[in-house]
Design an enzyme around this catalytic site. Sequence first.
Site, PDB file in Angstrom:
ATOM      1  N   LYS A 111       0.649  -1.345   0.138  1.00  0.00           N
ATOM      2  CA  LYS A 111      -0.119  -0.193  -0.030  1.00  0.00           C
ATOM      3  C   LYS A 111       0.989   1.226  -0.151  1.00  0.00           C
ATOM      4  O   LYS A 111       0.341   2.270  -0.584  1.00  0.00           O
ATOM      5  CB  LYS A 111      -0.886   0.124   1.073  1.00  0.00           C
ATOM      6  CG  LYS A 111      -2.059  -1.027   1.013  1.00  0.00           C
ATOM      7  CD  LYS A 111      -2.987  -0.240   0.086  1.00  0.00           C
ATOM      8  CE  LYS A 111      -4.420  -0.915  -0.071  1.00  0.00           C
ATOM      9  NZ  LYS A 111      -4.344  -2.501  -0.221  1.00  0.00           N
ATOM     10  N   LYS A 194      -6.770 -15.951 -13.357  1.00  0.00           N
ATOM     11  CA  LYS A 194      -7.929 -16.513 -12.861  1.00  0.00           C
ATOM     12  C   LYS A 194      -8.908 -15.184 -13.093  1.00  0.00           C
ATOM     13  O   LYS A 194      -8.377 -14.175 -13.645  1.00  0.00           O
ATOM     14  CB  LYS A 194      -7.871 -16.612 -11.516  1.00  0.00           C
ATOM     15  CG  LYS A 194      -7.176 -15.111 -10.781  1.00  0.00           C
ATOM     16  CD  LYS A 194      -7.306 -14.913  -9.135  1.00  0.00           C
ATOM     17  CE  LYS A 194      -7.360 -13.833  -8.571  1.00  0.00           C
ATOM     18  NZ  LYS A 194      -7.665 -13.761  -7.145  1.00  0.00           N
ATOM     19  N   LYS A 197     -12.148  -8.826 -10.771  1.00  0.00           N
ATOM     20  CA  LYS A 197     -12.581  -7.722 -11.419  1.00  0.00           C
ATOM     21  C   LYS A 197     -11.291  -6.774 -11.795  1.00  0.00           C
ATOM     22  O   LYS A 197     -11.650  -6.363 -12.764  1.00  0.00           O
ATOM     23  CB  LYS A 197     -12.872  -7.062  -9.889  1.00  0.00           C
ATOM     24  CG  LYS A 197     -13.830  -5.702  -9.913  1.00  0.00           C
ATOM     25  CD  LYS A 197     -14.419  -5.321  -8.825  1.00  0.00           C
ATOM     26  CE  LYS A 197     -14.683  -3.616  -8.855  1.00  0.00           C
ATOM     27  NZ  LYS A 197     -15.999  -3.392  -8.747  1.00  0.00           N
TER      28      LYS A 197
HETATM   29  P1  AMP Z   1     -12.143  -9.933  -4.277  1.00  0.00           P
HETATM   30  O1  AMP Z   1     -13.247  -9.728  -5.311  1.00  0.00           O
HETATM   31  O2  AMP Z   1     -10.699 -10.227  -5.000  1.00  0.00           O
HETATM   32  O3  AMP Z   1     -11.789  -9.130  -3.072  1.00  0.00           O
HETATM   33  O4  AMP Z   1     -12.170 -11.510  -3.917  1.00  0.00           O
HETATM   34  C1  AMP Z   1     -12.870 -11.706  -2.699  1.00  0.00           C
HETATM   35  C2  AMP Z   1     -12.715 -13.509  -2.515  1.00  0.00           C
HETATM   36  O5  AMP Z   1     -13.262 -14.115  -3.478  1.00  0.00           O
HETATM   37  C3  AMP Z   1     -11.168 -13.912  -2.672  1.00  0.00           C
HETATM   38  O6  AMP Z   1     -10.696 -13.935  -1.203  1.00  0.00           O
HETATM   39  C4  AMP Z   1     -11.203 -15.453  -3.064  1.00  0.00           C
HETATM   40  O7  AMP Z   1     -11.507 -16.393  -1.967  1.00  0.00           O
HETATM   41  C5  AMP Z   1     -12.591 -15.359  -4.044  1.00  0.00           C
HETATM   42  N1  AMP Z   1     -12.181 -15.106  -5.659  1.00  0.00           N
HETATM   43  C6  AMP Z   1     -12.139 -14.016  -6.081  1.00  0.00           C
HETATM   44  N2  AMP Z   1     -11.617 -14.318  -7.537  1.00  0.00           N
HETATM   45  C7  AMP Z   1     -11.583 -15.692  -7.425  1.00  0.00           C
HETATM   46  C8  AMP Z   1     -11.364 -16.622  -8.554  1.00  0.00           C
HETATM   47  N3  AMP Z   1     -11.248 -16.230  -9.858  1.00  0.00           N
HETATM   48  N4  AMP Z   1     -11.524 -18.121  -8.287  1.00  0.00           N
HETATM   49  C9  AMP Z   1     -11.696 -18.432  -6.963  1.00  0.00           C
HETATM   50  N5  AMP Z   1     -11.908 -17.662  -5.921  1.00  0.00           N
HETATM   51  C10 AMP Z   1     -11.880 -16.288  -6.150  1.00  0.00           C
END
Ligand code: AMP
Length: 327
Positions: A111, A194, A197
Amino acid sequence: MEIVVSGIRPTGNLHLGNYFGAVKSFIQMQDEYKCFFFIADWHSLTTHPHPENIRRSVKTILTEYLACGIDPEKATIYVQSDVREVVELYLYLNMNAYLGELERVTSFKEKVRKQPDNVNAGLLTYPTLMAADILIHKAVKVPVGKDQEQNMEMARKFARRFNTIYNVDYFVEPASFHLSERAVKVPGLDGSGKMGKSEGNAIYLMDDEKTIRKKVMKAVTDSGPTEPDSAKPEPIQNLFTLMEIVSEPSTYDYFNAQYNACSIRYGDMKKQLAEDINAFCAPIRERIMDISANDSYLEKVAAIGAEKARESAARTLKEVRNIIGFK
Ligand code: AMP
């Protein structure tokens, strides 16, 4: 029943990666544990000082979690800033958290690199706020991604340190419950990596049928296998992985057999995949629309969640104050 706490970042709409990587596990956990799920709006202030957008994101996230199947009768779902007891515990933990150890946290250092003009104390003490979020309910398990492991170690350290300083056996060290080991990694359809967003390749639970079709039809493919039973290159494997997640096993088997026989038509496969993703998302999408139009229901859910969370938090805080000596 064992206590589970998990924080949710209010970062906008949920995508398939979030659903299969995290939300689905939460839905299962609410039957097995006493769950506290909170929307971490205070944490957002470390990077976004103006809460207007956070409020909108909090509503979106609450709506979408409910639409996915988080049941406010089973789990306690609440907004972090509704439970002020957390701040008092954060203060006590901060009194015994040291600059050196906080500065060494990788996410803090990242950060600092990302926002050198706003290296605020909230960023530095992110791990103590996270520890307070967890310890306020005396949680024993915390579902987290691998990137949170260092913060979890800090939470355990602060729990141990509190016990040592006040010569008590009060806080249990919370264990990490690694989501990535239990859930599938949902791939993107842009060739590699993967779904995410920030990767700009996400299929959202809210996407309508047309948008889903458009995103899936754009998926990266190749000219097809030339040898029977060849290994799948990453973009193709990703398409199959997604199909394995959302489609019937027989659908997957059908296209897999076509691939192995070198007769696969990716256009057909994508059309089927888009249909299956839509079939998965459609009922959730409908519930999202219903719930988001019902502000009084959302307010009621948030109020009940806050009340349950505050009750649990107040109990811990009373004991903590006694232990420290504020009688
Ligand atoms: P985020 O939207 O990046 O804050 O992700 C929140 C949670 O969603 C993460 O801690 C992961 O456990 C899960 N997550 C996000 N993207 C993926 C993905 N492509 N595959 C599996 N789990 C995901």
